[in-house]
Design an enzyme around this catalytic site. Sequence first.
Site, mmCIF file in Angstrom:
data_model
loop_
_atom_site.group_PDB
_atom_site.id
_atom_site.type_symbol
_atom_site.label_atom_id
_atom_site.label_comp_id
_atom_site.label_asym_id
_atom_site.label_seq_id
_atom_site.Cartn_x
_atom_site.Cartn_y
_atom_site.Cartn_z
ATOM 1 N N LYS A 79 44.669 45.092 42.098
ATOM 2 C CA LYS A 79 44.585 44.035 43.117
ATOM 3 C C LYS A 79 45.778 44.186 44.055
ATOM 4 O O LYS A 79 46.890 44.490 43.607
ATOM 5 C CB LYS A 79 44.623 42.668 42.424
ATOM 6 C CG LYS A 79 44.420 41.470 43.335
ATOM 7 C CD LYS A 79 44.416 40.169 42.537
ATOM 8 C CE LYS A 79 44.054 38.959 43.389
ATOM 9 N NZ LYS A 79 43.988 37.710 42.613
ATOM 10 N N SER A 154 39.710 34.913 43.412
ATOM 11 C CA SER A 154 40.268 35.697 44.489
ATOM 12 C C SER A 154 40.300 37.201 44.254
ATOM 13 O O SER A 154 40.424 37.958 45.203
ATOM 14 C CB SER A 154 41.692 35.220 44.755
ATOM 15 O OG SER A 154 42.527 35.516 43.650
ATOM 16 N N SER A 178 40.541 33.189 39.048
ATOM 17 C CA SER A 178 40.413 34.340 39.952
ATOM 18 C C SER A 178 40.113 35.675 39.284
ATOM 19 O O SER A 178 39.871 36.660 39.977
ATOM 20 C CB SER A 178 41.679 34.490 40.801
ATOM 21 O OG SER A 178 41.720 33.502 41.792
#
Lengths: 486, 96
Positions: A79, A154, A178
Amino acid sequence: MQLHGLSAHELAHGLAAREFSAREVVEDHLSHIKAVEDGVQAFLLTTPETACAEADAVDQARAAGEDLPPLAGVPVAHKDLFCTRGVRTTCGSRILEDFVPPYDATVVARCREARLPVLGKTNMDEFAMGSSTENSAFQVTGNPWDLERVPGGSSGGSAAAVAAGEAPFALGTDTGGSIRQPASLCGIVGMKPTYGRVSRYGVVAYASSLDQVGPFARNVTDCALLLGTIAGHDTMDATSVTDAPPDYVAEMRRGVDGLRAGLPKELFGEGIDPAVKSTILAAVDKLANLGIEIEEVEMPHVDYSLPCYYIIAPAECSSNLARYDGVRYGHRTAEPVSDIYDLFSKSRAEGFGPEVRLRIMLGTYTLSAGYYDAYYVKALKVRTLIKSDFDRAFEKYDVLLSPTSPTTAFKIGEKADDPLEMKLADICTIPVNLAGLPGMSVPCGFVEGLPVGMQIIGKPFGEPEMLRVAYGYEQAMGWERRRAAL
Amino acid sequence: MPEITEAEVRHVASLAKLALSEEELARVGRELNRILDYFAELQQLNTSEVPITSHALPLVNVYREDAVGESLSPDEATQNAPDGVDGYFRVPRIVE
């Protein structure tokens, strides 16, 4: 040879047996990324040269007969919230568009020590604020099961990359869901470990009392392997716990005999799509058939989790994001400024997107004189009540089961203009962060062709019990063999 | 809970160091009022006797020896500065 469909443990096995090289594994993933990325858009940046160089180094070490870590040569994706030395790290934000960290996050360093070539950095909601990855300042990621739908967020880029076969596994972060919610929406496994289990050093902070790093994978074994790679004490993170993590794969295989599970009534209430609910209940029946003792449990304060989270997370974010000032790094305004405060204010307003600006405003308000007790302190007290509900439930049960997300993947744009509506996507996952507990999502079926995930919540450091349930279920059902057709 | 006024939104924006446009101030004001309405739910709970939880784990201070270790060089520490000069950060004049 097509290698990108193989799981991480299959790749590790084949590499050790010299059926293929790490270079071939990395190149096959890179060419698959090229083939599908136009539609999926999971990556903000790929790092083909360094990935190939890391793979070559693994191949050379193996040829020379050196001892290698068990996953050496299996590629990973990060990420874009993790600092990667010399590789741009944007957090999905214009304010960090050109930021190149001078150091690695601990989780990145651990993956490097495990010799995992890094394929690239994945898309995300700006500073991890959102549930659809639509808040990225750069691109919209599609759900591999239906590209017109969101992958969740997210950490939507990491989830989509794994579901699309672009990476065998990937890392994300989870502050209110997330990791688990995008794992659910993309039909893969995702885990938020216990707060303190994984170092947050070098992970750009959103809400520090809630943030935790965790793995995405297409099956439970790979999830356990990647968790084992990143877990453990780190002197650079004062919140990381000192006791050594167990062997998660060995724990996972211990079977489900004698485990007891609770079903929190509040997490099956209104707001859960009826088709999702019946899919979860079918999975629960299956677990009961496998020998897990299951009962309903009441956790009345869990209903207050969303407002509680919506006070605490923005409050912490308003403090954490004060560091972006246009001085030490990040965007600086090109407008004329009257003084240093004007420089801060213009740089910040230009660099942050609308959702981040809103959360900073909300957090600043609830922490400001006159409102601090009414909002922030109140939320911290409610957090105690929520945590006590979990403490009581775990006196009786080893795990709790619920839906991960109240719905399957929604359409891109469907909820983008309504932050409050968007937040409802996280009603089942948020309580777990507030209580600091581990939680994971495992695929448990489909509704109209879209994946559904079951959430397994554990006691503090109860990842082994969660993995036993997840693995037992996976072995019985085999959902992980069904893949998105791209 | 009372409504947040336009003057309060401006005050919060100045505390948060965000130079928001008039349009944005109005949008944020509307959103904040919706969200604050939603927070009213929490008032249903009597928490007068409840202690706070700021962290879910019982955390204690962590100490270590004050030993010399590795750190970033001045060049590395300033490499991302939008206006860095000779290992310094340049900002508008802050003292007259």
